[in-house]
Design a protein around this motif. Structure first.
Motif, short mmCIF file in Angstrom:
data_model
loop_
_atom_site.label_atom_id
_atom_site.label_comp_id
_atom_site.label_asym_id
_atom_site.label_seq_id
_atom_site.Cartn_x
_atom_site.Cartn_y
_atom_site.Cartn_z
N TYR A 292 0.83 -1.21 0.00
CA TYR A 292 0.00 0.00 0.00
C TYR A 292 0.87 1.26 0.00
O TYR A 292 0.61 2.21 -0.74
CB TYR A 292 -0.93 -0.02 1.20
N LEU A 293 1.90 1.26 0.84
CA LEU A 293 2.79 2.41 0.87
C LEU A 293 3.60 2.50 -0.42
O LEU A 293 3.87 3.60 -0.92
CB LEU A 293 3.73 2.31 2.07
N ARG A 294 3.95 1.36 -0.98
CA ARG A 294 4.72 1.34 -2.22
C ARG A 294 3.97 2.02 -3.36
O ARG A 294 4.56 2.73 -4.19
CB ARG A 294 5.06 -0.10 -2.60
N GLU A 295 2.66 1.84 -3.40
CA GLU A 295 1.89 2.45 -4.48
C GLU A 295 2.00 3.98 -4.43
O GLU A 295 2.09 4.64 -5.47
CB GLU A 295 0.42 2.02 -4.38
N ILE A 296 2.01 4.54 -3.23
CA ILE A 296 2.14 5.98 -3.10
C ILE A 296 3.54 6.45 -3.48
O ILE A 296 3.71 7.44 -4.21
CB ILE A 296 1.79 6.41 -1.66
N ARG A 297 4.57 5.74 -3.05
CA ARG A 297 5.93 6.14 -3.39
C ARG A 297 6.24 5.92 -4.87
O ARG A 297 6.99 6.70 -5.47
CB ARG A 297 6.95 5.42 -2.51
N ASN A 298 5.68 4.90 -5.46
CA ASN A 298 5.87 4.70 -6.89
C ASN A 298 5.35 5.90 -7.68
O ASN A 298 5.98 6.32 -8.67
CB ASN A 298 5.14 3.43 -7.36
N ARG A 299 4.23 6.45 -7.25
CA ARG A 299 3.68 7.61 -7.94
C ARG A 299 4.58 8.83 -7.73
O ARG A 299 4.68 9.69 -8.59
CB ARG A 299 2.26 7.87 -7.44
N ALA A 300 5.22 8.90 -6.58
CA ALA A 300 6.01 10.08 -6.24
C ALA A 300 7.33 10.15 -7.01
O ALA A 300 7.86 11.25 -7.22
CB ALA A 300 6.29 10.11 -4.74
N PHE A 301 7.85 9.00 -7.44
CA PHE A 301 9.18 8.98 -8.06
C PHE A 301 9.12 8.44 -9.48
O PHE A 301 8.34 7.53 -9.78
CB PHE A 301 10.15 8.13 -7.22
N ALA A 302 9.95 8.99 -10.33
CA ALA A 302 10.03 8.55 -11.72
C ALA A 302 10.57 7.12 -11.78
O ALA A 302 11.31 6.69 -10.88
CB ALA A 302 10.95 9.48 -12.51
N PRO A 303 10.21 6.35 -12.82
CA PRO A 303 10.68 4.96 -12.93
C PRO A 303 12.18 4.80 -12.76
O PRO A 303 12.63 3.83 -12.12
CB PRO A 303 10.21 4.55 -14.33
N ALA A 304 12.95 5.73 -13.28
CA ALA A 304 14.41 5.61 -13.19
C ALA A 304 14.92 5.73 -11.75
O ALA A 304 16.01 5.23 -11.43
CB ALA A 304 15.07 6.68 -14.06
N ASP A 305 14.16 6.40 -10.90
CA ASP A 305 14.57 6.61 -9.51
C ASP A 305 14.07 5.52 -8.57
O ASP A 305 14.53 5.44 -7.42
CB ASP A 305 14.06 7.96 -9.00
N ARG A 306 13.15 4.70 -9.03
CA ARG A 306 12.51 3.75 -8.11
C ARG A 306 13.42 2.66 -7.57
O ARG A 306 13.20 2.22 -6.41
CB ARG A 306 11.28 3.13 -8.80
N PRO A 307 14.42 2.17 -8.30
CA PRO A 307 15.27 1.15 -7.69
C PRO A 307 15.88 1.57 -6.35
O PRO A 307 16.01 0.76 -5.44
CB PRO A 307 16.35 0.92 -8.76
N ILE A 308 16.21 2.86 -6.24
CA ILE A 308 16.79 3.36 -4.98
C ILE A 308 15.72 3.94 -4.07
O ILE A 308 15.65 3.60 -2.88
CB ILE A 308 17.88 4.40 -5.28
N VAL B 251 12.48 3.63 -4.02
CA VAL B 251 11.36 2.77 -3.64
C VAL B 251 11.88 1.39 -3.20
O VAL B 251 11.72 1.00 -2.05
CB VAL B 251 10.34 2.64 -4.79
N ASP B 252 12.51 0.66 -4.12
CA ASP B 252 12.90 -0.72 -3.81
C ASP B 252 13.89 -0.79 -2.66
O ASP B 252 13.68 -1.51 -1.67
CB ASP B 252 13.48 -1.38 -5.06
#
Length: 592
Positions: A428-444, A446-447
């Motif tokens: 649930y929290l991941r869905e919000i952070r995924n929206r907040a960050f561009a795909p290129a930034d998500r490995p660091i 978000v993941d």
């Protein structure tokens, strides 16, 4: 164009015209028998729409509750908080008095809320008695709306005042004057009412009644019920202490399970979702996109010539210009440290925190102008994003965002973390952070970030932080801090953060003290260098420099009054006019 929310069917007007500004005044008999009104869907809809009319009264939500409740927090403040002996400032700095001149009137929000409750009580009684309001019927939808609107008024009464009188039946001569009730009793009634309402109202776009976010739908009812369950079981100031409820029916175990179930119902329904872009969502909001089924679950509806959301909170316009004829906005904004607390790649930052206003127009055209380091505006509210051109001197007509889908996700994360652990909360929290960050930034961002959230405490801390970044400027933070028992501590920490920013020490040592700006090709939009940490090199002669270090001790200390503990002032006092008019039934607690 939105319809003005008054009693729109003339024949039903008599049912409510005598609901007075003072809630102690009993309504007169209807000019049309209730058996006719509430057995006819068209007439009943007019009556239920009338429940919403008090939202738009000047001293109600429109001009008092929305502009003033919710400040000050660890994310936002009223920009006039440093004014001494000022009635508005006192409301924000946890120093309100019962005779506050902004609020101590017979037609204040307190009485308007009870007017709405009285109207709801009449509708609920009438629909139950004469309407046969079954699920799937229009009369059932209307009963669900009436129950939910009553719950909204009560939820906001308790949010602002704590224990309040409980009125769940229309006033009669024997109930003109009643004492306060335990909020625990009221919360239990509201939670039960919303459980019933969720069986009566349709999902977004399931029927013609639920195609707009100005009408009550099942996704909102369930999300709102989850919010109230979390509040009812959370910390709050009671007359004896700041604590959780001792009622076993409002225990954390019971209420968190209810909240999680309701949130999962909404999530699994697929009837609501996040807008893919945070900025696009807020642009659509300002453009008054009212289509249900997206991120907005329900909005307090205002007519074009009513409501003061942008009037109070928008990026400031200093004159009648190309975007608005209303030189308003900028009464409140993010704390000056908040911009620097965001991750620089977080897409919510530049939408939420704006360091400029619109200057004095020349020949009707204004430019963006930097303000100062302690004056930031809520970028979620912008006249320049509207499709309408506001001409009213007092109102903008933009709805108030009462609840959106991201709150459902955050409640689900919090409840799942408590009941099932951080692994259940993470999606649930991941869905919000995924929206907040561009795909290129998500490995660091978000993941890798979620790899560190392995305990309940670390996940809870992340949820608290995410809530701040997601909801700044939406006036939901104060109640959340209260129920987490973090109000006083986080406000004190915010003062320390602002002091460190002022002195460029600690976490803010690398924040630049000079900004550089120039205008883009449109000659009205700023291009700014120096807002990000480490941007200290002069970018060239085409830029103009501006000192960015005007925060003062007076400003820092105005977040809450020196010597006052916000945890002992979580609620406003009942205003003196209502104490005096209660026939001795009402008193103030909390040493007011």
């Amino acid at each position: 164009m939105k319809k003005i929310l008054i009693i729109i069917i003339g024949i039903t007007t008599g049912l409510f015209t005598s609901c007075q500004e003072d809630f102690l005044e009993a309504p007169a008999k209807s000019t049309l028998d209730e058996s006719i009104i509430f057995s006819n869907a068209g007439l009943a809809k007019g009556a239920v729409d009338g429940i919403k009319e008090p939202f738009g009264q000047t001293n109600s939500y429109r001009g008092r509750f929305i502009p003033f409740y919710g400040f000050n927090t660890d994310a936002e403040w009223n920009l006039n908080s440093d004014k001494e002996n000022d009635a508005q400032a006192d409301l924000m700095i946890y120093d309100a008095k019962p005779n506050n001149s902004q609020m101590n009137t017979e037609n204040n929000a307190w009485s308007q809320m009870y007017t709405g409750i009285e109207r709801a009580n009449i509708c609920i009684r009438g629909l139950r008695t004469f309407g046969n309001p079954e699920p799937g019927t229009e009369l059932g939808q209307l009963l669900g709306e009436a129950l939910t609107l009553r719950a909204i008024y009560y939820a906001d009464l308790m949010k602002a005042w704590g224990d309040v009188p409980a009125r769940f039946e229309p006033i009669n001569s024997e109930t003109l004057y009643i004492a306060k009730s335990s909020r625990d009793i009221i919360y239990k009634q509201l939670i039960a009412d919303l459980g019933e309402a969720s069986t009566l109202v349709a999902w977004p776009n399931e029927t013609s009644s639920t195609t707009t976010v100005e009408r009550i739908n099942k996704a909102f009812v369930k999300g709102f019920r989850a919010r109230l369950a979390m509040v009812a079981s959370g910390f709050q100031q009671y007359p004896d202490a700041v604590r959780r409820s001792t009622d076993p029916e409002l225990s954390v175990a019971a209420m968190y399970q209810l909240a999680l179930s309701e949130c999962r119902d909404v999530i699994n329904s697929g009837k609501a979702s996040l807008e893919p872009s945070f900025q696009d969502f807020w642009m659509k909001y300002n453009q008054e996109n009212l289509t249900a089924g997206g991120e907005s679950l329900w909005e307090i509806p205002f007519a074009d010539g009513r409501g003061r959301v942008l009037f109070s909170f928008a990026v400031r316009h200093n004159g009648s210009d190309q975007y608005t004829a209303q030189p308003r906005g900028g009464n409140a904004g993010p704390l000056p440290n908040l911009f620097y607390d965001y991750d620089e790649t977080d897409s919510r930052r530049d939408v939420s925190c704006v360091p400029y206003g619109w200057g004095t127009p020349i020949n009707g055209i204004a430019k963006q102008e930097l303000v100062n380091s302690y004056t930031w505006y809520f970028g979620k509210y912008r006249y320049e994003w509207m499709k309408r051109f506001v001409t009213s001197t007092n109102d903008d007509g933009v709805n108030f965002m009462y609840m959106r889908y991201s709150e459902v996700l955050l409640i689900a994360a919090e409840a799942a973390n408590e009941l099932e652990g951080p692994a259940s909360a993470a999606p649930y929290l991941r869905e919000i952070r995924n929206r907040a960050f561009a795909p290129a930034d998500r490995p660091i961002k978000v993941d890798a970030y979620f790899n560190t959230l392995t305990t309940k405490q670390s996940m809870f801390d992340a949820i608290v932080k995410e809530h701040k970044f997601e909801f700044v400027g939406e006036m939901t933070r104060k109640q959340a801090l209260i129920r987490w028992n973090l109000l006083g501590s986080n406000l004190a920490e915010a003062k320390v953060k602002m002091a460190n920013l002022k002195n460029r020490t600690g976490d803010y040592a690398d924040v630049p003290t000079t900004l550089y700006y120039k205008y883009k090709a449109d000659n009205e939009t700023l291009e700014i260098y120096g807002l990000n940490r480490g941007e200290t090199t002069d970018p060239g002669p085409e830029y103009t420099a501006k000192t960015w270090n005007a925060l003062t001790d007076i400003k820092v200390n105005s977040l809450f009054k020196t010597g006052v503990n916000p945890d002992n002032r979580q609620f406003w006092p009942i205003w003196q006019v209502f104490i005096d008019g209660s026939n001795g039934k009402l008193v103030n607690d909390y040493n007011y």
